[in-house]
Design an enzyme around this catalytic site. Structure first.
Site, mmCIF file in Angstrom:
data_model
loop_
_atom_site.group_PDB
_atom_site.id
_atom_site.type_symbol
_atom_site.label_atom_id
_atom_site.label_comp_id
_atom_site.label_asym_id
_atom_site.label_seq_id
_atom_site.Cartn_x
_atom_site.Cartn_y
_atom_site.Cartn_z
ATOM 1 C CG ASN A 152 -46.354 -40.646 3.039
ATOM 2 O OD1 ASN A 152 -46.933 -41.766 2.815
ATOM 3 N ND2 ASN A 152 -45.396 -40.393 3.882
ATOM 4 C CG ASP A 203 -48.215 -40.430 6.869
ATOM 5 O OD1 ASP A 203 -48.142 -41.409 5.779
ATOM 6 O OD2 ASP A 203 -47.657 -40.534 7.719
#
Length: 295
Positions: A152, A203
């Protein structure tokens, strides 16, 4: 730590259509449109500056987007890297991605300053160590790293010398040095941010015009800002627990858009903001346009 000016910026709902797993926001500088994906529902989403809402069913899970020109996007999907024409809605496979690993899918990705596109893969059930990291550049797809679980947070520093990426499952952000002429890595990965102590799950991420990294935290209710040397500068709070990925946009790139996820969550009957909507922070901080992908 003194409070930063952007910590008081309030989130607004930019698009109220809930996504099970909103990801990959991209502001198209030529179309003045935000594109993003609802990964689990296999949809490519869009909303223009004028407010028009669009959506396409891609028939497979999309995860990340780059822009090529005024009509074409590069969309990473389960099948691989695809060309997508926003006028006709036609999707064409450009390059397969791990066809020998049907249990894997694409995850986070982003264009780099040289016109390449970095893309991570992961097991569809989050299998430990099943993911890899690739760069597609001038027709070549090269594997850069392996043994990742949830790759990510791909973004690049202002000086064009570093790439950053995270393994969300390891609560860690890495960095690699890049060749200034070609953008290919010159080193193995090094730990840039160790977030294990705070159990923070990085993320998606994006860099602003000053080189600071903005990282949306899964189950963290915010998008957090870190300086190039890894110092936490503050955060933009969200009214939703599962923030997933930020992107700068607007005509002067001072708006920060953040996708969110509804998967695994149930909205309270009186919740003022539904899980899975796409947020915007107006005049949050100065960003920059995403580079175009070169075919």
């Amino acid at each position: 730590m003194s409070e930063s000016p952007f910590t008081d910026v309030t989130a607004e709902v930019f698009d109220g259509r809930p996504c099970q797993l909103g990801e990959g926001p991209l502001w198209h500088p030529e179309r003045q449109t935000l594109y993003w994906v609802d990964l689990l529902n296999c949809r490519l989403m869009a909303k223009t500056e004028a407010g028009a809402e669009l959506a396409w069913d891609l028939g497979e899970m999309p995860s990340a987007i780059g822009w090529i020109d005024a009509e074409q996007l590069l969309v990473a999907c389960e099948s691989g890297l695809n060309l997508f024409n926003v006028e006709s809605g036609e999707k064409t496979l450009l390059r397969a991605l791990e066809p020998e690993l049907p249990g894997n899918r694409s995850n986070d990705g982003r264009a780099d300053p040289w016109g390449g596109f970095w893309i991570g893969t992961m097991g569809k059930n989050g299998e430990e160590g099943a993911g890899n990291l690739y760069r597609w550049y001038r027709g070549e797809l090269r594997r850069l790293d392996t043994g990742l679980t949830v790759p990510n947070g791909l973004c690049f520093d202002r000086e064009r010398r570093l790439a950053y990426y995270a393994d969300s499952a390891a609560n860690t952000v890495y960095k690699v040095s890049l060749d200034a002429q070609t953008g290919w890595p010159e080193s193995s990965r090094q730990v840039h941010l160790d977030l294990t102590d705070g159990a923070l799950t990085p993320d998606g991420a994006v860099a602003d015009s000053q080189g600071n990294m903005w990282t949306s935290l899964w189950d963290g209710e915010c998008t957090q800002c870190y300086s190039p040397d890894g110092v936490e500068l503050g955060a933009l709070k969200a009214p939703i627990i599962r923030t997933t990925c930020p992107a700068f946009g607007g005509r002067d790139f001072t708006d920060l858009y953040v996708t969110t996820a509804a998967v695994g969550l149930e909205d309270a009957p009186d919740a003022p903001v539904a899980n899975g909507v796409t947020l915007v922070y107006r005049n949050a901080v100065k960003g920059q346009a995403e580079p175009a992908v070169t075919l």
